[in-house]
Design an enzyme around this catalytic site. Structure first.
Site, mmCIF file in Angstrom:
data_model
loop_
_atom_site.group_PDB
_atom_site.id
_atom_site.type_symbol
_atom_site.label_atom_id
_atom_site.label_comp_id
_atom_site.label_asym_id
_atom_site.label_seq_id
_atom_site.Cartn_x
_atom_site.Cartn_y
_atom_site.Cartn_z
ATOM 1 N N ILE A 14 14.964 11.672 -128.516
ATOM 2 C CA ILE A 14 13.670 12.338 -128.597
ATOM 3 C C ILE A 14 13.814 13.762 -129.113
ATOM 4 O O ILE A 14 13.008 14.216 -129.928
ATOM 5 C CB ILE A 14 12.979 12.320 -127.223
ATOM 6 C CG1 ILE A 14 12.589 10.893 -126.841
ATOM 7 C CG2 ILE A 14 11.736 13.211 -127.214
ATOM 8 C CD1 ILE A 14 12.080 10.756 -125.426
ATOM 9 N N ASP A 54 27.031 23.961 -123.028
ATOM 10 C CA ASP A 54 26.901 22.888 -122.048
ATOM 11 C C ASP A 54 26.016 23.378 -120.907
ATOM 12 O O ASP A 54 26.352 24.348 -120.215
ATOM 13 C CB ASP A 54 28.291 22.507 -121.533
ATOM 14 C CG ASP A 54 28.283 21.263 -120.664
ATOM 15 O OD1 ASP A 54 27.242 20.967 -120.041
ATOM 16 O OD2 ASP A 54 29.321 20.588 -120.586
ATOM 17 N N TYR A 151 17.606 11.793 -110.224
ATOM 18 C CA TYR A 151 16.877 11.922 -111.495
ATOM 19 C C TYR A 151 15.375 12.015 -111.230
ATOM 20 O O TYR A 151 14.684 12.879 -111.802
ATOM 21 C CB TYR A 151 17.186 10.726 -112.385
ATOM 22 C CG TYR A 151 16.525 10.806 -113.744
ATOM 23 C CD1 TYR A 151 17.062 11.597 -114.755
ATOM 24 C CD2 TYR A 151 15.354 10.097 -114.011
ATOM 25 C CE1 TYR A 151 16.448 11.683 -116.007
ATOM 26 C CE2 TYR A 151 14.734 10.173 -115.250
ATOM 27 C CZ TYR A 151 15.292 10.962 -116.246
ATOM 28 O OH TYR A 151 14.679 11.052 -117.476
ATOM 29 N N LYS A 155 12.948 15.277 -112.183
ATOM 30 C CA LYS A 155 11.813 15.205 -113.094
ATOM 31 C C LYS A 155 10.507 15.605 -112.415
ATOM 32 O O LYS A 155 9.603 16.154 -113.060
ATOM 33 C CB LYS A 155 11.729 13.805 -113.711
ATOM 34 C CG LYS A 155 12.866 13.547 -114.698
ATOM 35 C CD LYS A 155 12.829 14.576 -115.811
ATOM 36 C CE LYS A 155 14.055 14.686 -116.641
ATOM 37 N NZ LYS A 155 13.955 15.700 -117.713
#
Length: 256
Positions: A14, A54, A151, A155
């Site tokens: 993306i 990083d 995760y 989010k």
């Protein structure tokens, strides 16, 4: 009018497609790669400056911000970079859980260190709906470890982070965007959404001068506004997340 847009995590998927779409429209893009090898690979695909660092290292996040500052004024930042761990809990060189550091703390630090643009976009995920924001356990040190849970939490935090920035910086248009389930390396070949569709909302928010693109404090997917998850909408939770990021990074947000 042409815009300059910085996109994190823009060597593939993306992020790279968002950059390509903006480039096709005549905008200037600044790409971000985790390491020099990825930077070289990306430079062969798209002729644009690439900053390297990083995001699992606070020192390298700061270096990324310094590189961006050296390139001049930025009109929009798309915080696209993100990771999904596939196994055990991993700590970074800074002693922080890696999913939280890359997905939440890195966009916070970059927001603090890059001169405030006119637009900020934080890329989240529909999986945020299964997340929790536990302010005294953001890194899942006390709760049972779950890569998926970490995760989802990160989010959901990204939505809260975007809304907190929208409240703090009223002159900047800030949006959280869910790209949908997209056919990328992370999303898999069976995902229902093509990568250009998954990138289109971010492109529009970063570049369009239409009044509809200039409304701040929204959570969107595929050009439509979504209801904000209650945990992310809670202003006390938003402030608690900002405070935690300040403490963990040692970096404060600039004043209004």
């Amino acid at each position: 009018m042409s815009k300059t847009v910085f996109i994190t995590g823009s060597t593939a998927g993306i992020g790279l497609t968002t950059a390509q779409m903006l480039h096709e429209m005549g905008h200037r893009v600044v790409l971000h790669a985790r390491n020099p090898t990825r930077a070289a690979q990306t430079s062969s695909v798209l002729d644009a400056p690439v900053v390297v660092g990083d995001l699992s290292s606070l020192a390298e996040i700061e270096a990324v911000a310094e590189q961006v500052r050296s390139l001049g004024s930025i009109d929009a930042v798309i915080h696209n970079a993100g990771i999904y761990e596939s196994g055990r809990r991993v700590e970074t060189v800074d002693g922080l859980e890696r999913t939280f550091q890359v997905n939440v703390l890195a966009p916070y630090v970059l927001t603090a260190l890059i001169p405030l643009p006119s637009r900020l976009v934080y890329v989240t995920s529909g999986m945020a709906s299964g997340g929790q924001i536990v302010l005294d356990d953001l890194q899942r040190q006390q709760r049972r470890w779950s890569a998926t849970g970490a995760y989802q939490d990160s989010k959901l935090c990204d939505i809260a982070l975007a809304l907190a920035m929208a409240r703090r910086y009223p002159d900047t248009v800030v949006t959280a965007v869910c790209p949908g389930w997209v056919r990328t390396q992370m999303g898999g070949a069976g995902a229902p959404t093509d990568v250009r569709t998954g990138s289109a909302t971010q492109v529009w928010l970063a570049s369009s001068d239409e009044p509809a693109a200039l409304r701040s404090g929204r959570y969107m997917r595929h050009m439509r506004e979504l209801p904000v998850p209650p945990a992310a909408a809670d202003e006390a939770v938003q402030q608690g997340l900002l405070d935690a990021c300040t403490r963990l990074s040692g970096i404060s947000l600039p004043s209004v």
